[in-house]
Design a protein around this motif. Sequence first.
Motif, PDB file in Angstrom:
ATOM      1  N   PRO B  60      67.677  84.057  34.805  1.00  0.00           N
ATOM      2  CA  PRO B  60      68.727  83.127  34.345  1.00  0.00           C
ATOM      3  C   PRO B  60      68.678  82.902  32.831  1.00  0.00           C
ATOM      4  O   PRO B  60      69.683  82.548  32.232  1.00  0.00           O
ATOM      5  CB  PRO B  60      68.425  81.837  35.113  1.00  0.00           C
ATOM      6  N   THR B  61      67.541  83.152  32.220  1.00  0.00           N
ATOM      7  CA  THR B  61      67.411  82.878  30.786  1.00  0.00           C
ATOM      8  C   THR B  61      67.504  84.159  29.940  1.00  0.00           C
ATOM      9  O   THR B  61      67.651  84.088  28.725  1.00  0.00           O
ATOM     10  CB  THR B  61      66.058  82.192  30.491  1.00  0.00           C
ATOM     11  N   VAL B  62      67.449  85.313  30.585  1.00  0.00           N
ATOM     12  CA  VAL B  62      67.609  86.622  29.936  1.00  0.00           C
ATOM     13  C   VAL B  62      66.731  86.728  28.684  1.00  0.00           C
ATOM     14  O   VAL B  62      67.171  87.180  27.625  1.00  0.00           O
ATOM     15  CB  VAL B  62      69.104  86.904  29.601  1.00  0.00           C
ATOM     16  N   ASP B  63      65.492  86.298  28.816  1.00  0.00           N
ATOM     17  CA  ASP B  63      64.600  86.220  27.652  1.00  0.00           C
ATOM     18  C   ASP B  63      64.343  87.548  26.957  1.00  0.00           C
ATOM     19  O   ASP B  63      64.326  87.626  25.737  1.00  0.00           O
ATOM     20  CB  ASP B  63      63.239  85.630  28.073  1.00  0.00           C
ATOM     21  N   GLN B  64      64.117  88.603  27.755  1.00  0.00           N
ATOM     22  CA  GLN B  64      63.748  89.870  27.126  1.00  0.00           C
ATOM     23  C   GLN B  64      64.887  90.419  26.262  1.00  0.00           C
ATOM     24  O   GLN B  64      64.672  90.816  25.112  1.00  0.00           O
ATOM     25  CB  GLN B  64      63.344  90.893  28.199  1.00  0.00           C
ATOM     26  N   LEU B  65      66.110  90.411  26.808  1.00  0.00           N
ATOM     27  CA  LEU B  65      67.249  90.915  26.040  1.00  0.00           C
ATOM     28  C   LEU B  65      67.476  90.064  24.790  1.00  0.00           C
ATOM     29  O   LEU B  65      67.736  90.593  23.694  1.00  0.00           O
ATOM     30  CB  LEU B  65      68.515  90.939  26.915  1.00  0.00           C
ATOM     31  N   ARG B  66      67.355  88.751  24.945  1.00  0.00           N
ATOM     32  CA  ARG B  66      67.539  87.870  23.786  1.00  0.00           C
ATOM     33  C   ARG B  66      66.465  88.153  22.734  1.00  0.00           C
ATOM     34  O   ARG B  66      66.752  88.168  21.521  1.00  0.00           O
ATOM     35  CB  ARG B  66      67.524  86.408  24.219  1.00  0.00           C
ATOM     36  N   THR B  67      65.246  88.403  23.179  1.00  0.00           N
ATOM     37  CA  THR B  67      64.176  88.748  22.246  1.00  0.00           C
ATOM     38  C   THR B  67      64.484  90.060  21.531  1.00  0.00           C
ATOM     39  O   THR B  67      64.301  90.189  20.311  1.00  0.00           O
ATOM     40  CB  THR B  67      62.831  88.867  23.010  1.00  0.00           C
ATOM     41  N   ASP B  68      64.969  91.039  22.289  1.00  0.00           N
ATOM     42  CA  ASP B  68      65.295  92.346  21.693  1.00  0.00           C
ATOM     43  C   ASP B  68      66.395  92.216  20.635  1.00  0.00           C
ATOM     44  O   ASP B  68      66.328  92.827  19.572  1.00  0.00           O
ATOM     45  CB  ASP B  68      65.744  93.330  22.780  1.00  0.00           C
ATOM     46  N   ILE B  69      67.429  91.443  20.953  1.00  0.00           N
ATOM     47  CA  ILE B  69      68.525  91.267  19.993  1.00  0.00           C
ATOM     48  C   ILE B  69      68.010  90.507  18.768  1.00  0.00           C
ATOM     49  O   ILE B  69      68.327  90.849  17.626  1.00  0.00           O
ATOM     50  CB  ILE B  69      69.712  90.515  20.647  1.00  0.00           C
ATOM     51  N   ALA B  70      67.185  89.485  19.000  1.00  0.00           N
ATOM     52  CA  ALA B  70      66.609  88.710  17.892  1.00  0.00           C
ATOM     53  C   ALA B  70      65.808  89.626  16.968  1.00  0.00           C
ATOM     54  O   ALA B  70      65.934  89.563  15.740  1.00  0.00           O
ATOM     55  CB  ALA B  70      65.725  87.589  18.432  1.00  0.00           C
ATOM     56  N   GLU B  71      65.013  90.501  17.575  1.00  0.00           N
ATOM     57  CA  GLU B  71      64.202  91.417  16.761  1.00  0.00           C
ATOM     58  C   GLU B  71      65.078  92.330  15.913  1.00  0.00           C
ATOM     59  O   GLU B  71      64.806  92.567  14.740  1.00  0.00           O
ATOM     60  CB  GLU B  71      63.313  92.288  17.659  1.00  0.00           C
ATOM     61  N   TYR B  72      66.150  92.814  16.530  1.00  0.00           N
ATOM     62  CA  TYR B  72      67.056  93.714  15.809  1.00  0.00           C
ATOM     63  C   TYR B  72      67.580  93.033  14.542  1.00  0.00           C
ATOM     64  O   TYR B  72      67.760  93.660  13.509  1.00  0.00           O
ATOM     65  CB  TYR B  72      68.203  94.134  16.737  1.00  0.00           C
ATOM     66  N   TYR B  73      67.841  91.723  14.645  1.00  0.00           N
ATOM     67  CA  TYR B  73      68.440  90.999  13.520  1.00  0.00           C
ATOM     68  C   TYR B  73      67.432  90.179  12.717  1.00  0.00           C
ATOM     69  O   TYR B  73      67.819  89.409  11.835  1.00  0.00           O
ATOM     70  CB  TYR B  73      69.561  90.079  14.025  1.00  0.00           C
ATOM     71  N   GLY B  74      66.152  90.281  13.062  1.00  0.00           N
ATOM     72  CA  GLY B  74      65.149  89.487  12.345  1.00  0.00           C
ATOM     73  C   GLY B  74      65.298  87.995  12.583  1.00  0.00           C
ATOM     74  O   GLY B  74      65.065  87.180  11.691  1.00  0.00           O
TER      75      GLY B  74
END
Lengths: 352, 352
Positions: B60-74
């Motif tokens: 429900p929180t989609v943490d891994q994808l959000r982490t991946d996108i965050a990493e992409y954008y710093g």
Amino acid sequence: MSKFWSETVKRCVPYVPGEQLNDANIVKLNTNENPYPPSPKVVEAIKVEAERKLNLYPSPTVDQLRTDIAEYYGLSKDNIFVGNGSDEVLAFSFLAFFEAGKPIRFPAVSYSFYPVYCKLFNISYEEVKLNRDFTLPVEAFFQTDGGVIFPNPNAPTSIYLEIDAIKEIVENNPDQVVIIDEAYIDFASESAVSLINTYNNLLVIQTMSKSRSLAGLRIGFALGNSDLIEGLTRIKDSFNSYTLDRLAIAGAEAAIKDTNYYKSTTREIIHTREWITAEMKKRGFHILPSQANFIFVSHYNKQAEELYAALKDRNVLIRHFNKPGIDNYLRVTIGTNKNMELFLNKLDEILA
Amino acid sequence: MSKFWSETVKRCVPYVPGEQLNDANIVKLNTNENPYPPSPKVVEAIKVEAERKLNLYPSPTVDQLRTDIAEYYGLSKDNIFVGNGSDEVLAFSFLAFFEAGKPIRFPAVSYSFYPVYCKLFNISYEEVKLNRDFTLPVEAFFQTDGGVIFPNPNAPTSIYLEIDAIKEIVENNPDQVVIIDEAYIDFASESAVSLINTYNNLLVIQTMSKSRSLAGLRIGFALGNSDLIEGLTRIKDSFNSYTLDRLAIAGAEAAIKDTNYYKSTTREIIHTREWITAEMKKRGFHILPSQANFIFVSHYNKQAEELYAALKDRNVLIRHFNKPGIDNYLRVTIGTNKNMELFLNKLDEILA
């Protein structure tokens, strides 16, 4: 609270789903998922679709899936609305048929997402107290101002309401929409879908998350008179043109066609339900008569919360609702026989 | 109009997406899809996920994808919200940050879904006339009552607004949220994401439908201050606990990591855009300076509607908006070189 939040954000009280732990050692009996995998035909259809046209938008009208669902139920495509899980279909339904100033009614013990939608969309509501045996007081749902919604079988009580009682509720709300949320209907005796051609104010909502083993694919649908379906479609087309991705559509088309598969896993779950019910009764549990893929239980001398915690300590996750009236009950999803044997063993350890 | 419809259904004016014809003979240049397939790694990730746990709910929180996108954008995970296509993210954003009685502003020529959301959620709005050259009148977006939203590059004009101008708009709306809808940003020079750590009232919305070739998978995301992300999350959790299915999450995780693939297809599209622009200029078209994966064109003596129809007769689908001010323009998606050669040939037939 941020100064940038709208009144809607400030007002809303988000739903809290059952814990979703990513630990393979845990026996997960807390969110009413199906313990069996989906039909192999569903997996195959998804793998084929993955190779096709993911660069192109899916169908905005999802005609083929709607036709397939209509055929399964002997209805027409215009009687079918599909959405991104039945939660989305419910959200759209609240927006489409309910509103402020005309209180709707739902059971006080019921799917706890209903008041969440009401707060989000500023819809008035009245909670109807269940009978002492947790059955629905049918007449309390007559002549509402704004409409009616309840799950059948009810959640988390697992109790099924007979079609004749539903008919009475629908007939006694001729100018309001009555929504029957049939997430668990395939584990019960009879769907209200058969009434749709008779009553233009009846909307039935179903999901592929439970009996079709597809909680991970997010497919819900509504069945009703074409006017109701048009209302839902207008809301959806004002919100998101494409709510189902290509893979979900392909998987759902395969799922609705493979009737034999889901009937066989459903039979298995019902069988396990009857067995575990008998076993738990022997151990001092009171168990409501279930027509769902879960049971709602309380123990004659062990507190529910304590049992929940003791099971969690032993890597078995079930659901406890900290809510007056049901706080001494536990909801246990029916897993495989093996899951339930392990659950019983842990219970025996705790009760010993 | 049905007596069962709520005031919301009666009020709303559904969005009409570009035609989605299921005819393999048609060259589809009407909905700004990417002509290239997604990264092979995305397809592989989906096929692996299809075999895994579709019977269980997604995160429900989609943490891994959000982490991946965050990493992409710093950025940090708390700066990222993900949803079922950027249309859903937009819908949630309108609910979370805009409201009745405080008019928001967006360009009169812009993504035509914005007024649809406003009508659905009863949000007040003012449409700001573009300059005569279709650029944005920057100061007209200062000191708004309710906030600002516009696409950058704008759609359907394809024109990009420089980051400095965005900064000015954000600074001149310190108590309102400014949403930059960057669906097409990867075909342009610079994203406003770099401003997020400086301005707590800036929300940037992106999608995997365009540059990542995943229109069929429905992945959108928002980037902003953690307070804004929390507001969006509260709305989402009051609407649908699981908006992304397991396959979409797996595909999106693979997509955000395969930077090389999407950069290469994006370069290809930009190259084709420059070539087709030059060719069409030779044929008497006026073409707005595009930083998107489409061009917005008008011909010096052929009516747009007529060209649209003549191309459709020849199995080439582009988009015509029957709207004052832009009704003599056509929006043409950039396809492969081969698509665009065919398009040019058909144009030459028509213009001959």
